[in-house]
Design an enzyme around this catalytic site. Structure first.
Site, mmCIF file in Angstrom:
data_model
loop_
_atom_site.group_PDB
_atom_site.id
_atom_site.type_symbol
_atom_site.label_atom_id
_atom_site.label_comp_id
_atom_site.label_asym_id
_atom_site.label_seq_id
_atom_site.Cartn_x
_atom_site.Cartn_y
_atom_site.Cartn_z
ATOM 1 N N GLU A 152 -7.268 3.363 -5.542
ATOM 2 C CA GLU A 152 -8.523 3.576 -4.815
ATOM 3 C C GLU A 152 -8.774 5.073 -4.794
ATOM 4 O O GLU A 152 -8.026 5.839 -4.179
ATOM 5 C CB GLU A 152 -8.413 3.025 -3.393
ATOM 6 N N PHE A 175 0.849 -1.183 0.000
ATOM 7 C CA PHE A 175 0.000 0.000 0.000
ATOM 8 C C PHE A 175 0.888 1.237 0.000
ATOM 9 O O PHE A 175 1.796 1.362 0.824
ATOM 10 C CB PHE A 175 -0.922 0.013 1.217
ATOM 11 N N CYS A 180 -16.516 15.073 2.494
ATOM 12 C CA CYS A 180 -16.553 13.725 3.062
ATOM 13 C C CYS A 180 -16.228 13.817 4.544
ATOM 14 O O CYS A 180 -15.097 14.138 4.917
ATOM 15 C CB CYS A 180 -15.556 12.818 2.344
ATOM 16 N N CYS A 188 -14.494 9.883 6.726
ATOM 17 C CA CYS A 188 -13.208 9.235 6.477
ATOM 18 C C CYS A 188 -12.534 8.870 7.788
ATOM 19 O O CYS A 188 -12.499 9.649 8.735
ATOM 20 C CB CYS A 188 -12.309 10.165 5.665
ATOM 21 N N ASP A 189 -11.958 7.640 7.830
ATOM 22 C CA ASP A 189 -11.302 7.160 9.052
ATOM 23 C C ASP A 189 -9.805 6.943 8.837
ATOM 24 O O ASP A 189 -9.164 6.218 9.593
ATOM 25 C CB ASP A 189 -11.955 5.862 9.547
#
Length: 210
Positions: free
Chosen positions: A116, A25, A46, A49-50
């Site tokens: 993503e 990643f 947004c 988001c976490d």
């Protein structure tokens, strides 16, 4: 260009159609829908988001002056030996920074390249897997790809409004947070009533990997 990266790490993809696959990643710093700072969350497009994507101080993060430098760092993080390589370019919003030069550099290192994205920026050519996660209130520019993964529920982002877009897979993922249990039940019910949508779970949180 200079690439600003929060962190680079080797793990298992935790969600979506590639769940369970080993991957590096690369989390880019910055997003166009939220600053990432709690003080600004109330005004963000947004708000759920976490992910921490602020700054470049994460493990193996930093500023990389060339695509070759960044692809070298990603290659160094790969732990899968001679197996098929996958890199997931994520964020924040990776398409603020991902360009053709980086894609070519990663291709030279024999990586399959997944991204993503929130879909507000058109994806460059050469990506192997495009996952779009639309956010209510944000313009959707990238309307095709391999996977549309919608966090559910979102006011003004009904799943039915995305069903005619050109994606191979449609996934519905329960929104995390204090209402996660209720959101999970609602997501299961929706998928059972609308089989076009497949239930997606954040398995990395369940099994305790990054």
């Amino acid at each position: 260009m200079t690439y600003s990266v929060k962190e680079i790490f080797y793990t298992l993809q935790g969600e979506g159609r590639n769940a369970g696959r080993a991957a590096v990643f690369c989390r880019f710093a910055g997003c166009n829908l939220w600053s990432g700072r709690e003080a600004d969350r109330h005004a963000a497009i947004c708000r759920f988001c976490d992910t921490d994507f602020v700054g470049v101080n994460g493990p193996d993060g930093g500023r990389f002056g060339t695509a070759q430098e960044l692809s070298g760092a990603i290659t160094s993080a790969w732990g899968g030996g001679d197996g098929p390589r996958l890199v997931v370019l994520t964020g924040g919003e990776p398409l603020l920074q991902v360009d053709g030069e980086l894609i070519r550099a990663l291709r030279d290192e024999c990586f399959d390249i997944a991204v993503e994205t929130n879909g507000t920026i058109a994806a460059p050519k050469g990506l192997d897997w495009i996952c779009v996660s639309p956010k209510a209130g944000a313009p959707l520019v990238q309307t095709s790809g391999h996977e549309l993964k919608l966090v559910f529920p979102q006011v003004d982002a009904e799943p039915s409004s995305f069903e005619k877009l050109d994606f191979a897979h449609f996934l519905l993922q329960p929104m995390d947070g204090p209402d996660h249990r209720a959101n999970t039940a609602a997501t299961i019910a929706y998928c059972m009533a609308h089989p076009k949508w497949r239930f997606s779970l954040q398995t990395h949180k369940a099994i305790g990997v990054r």
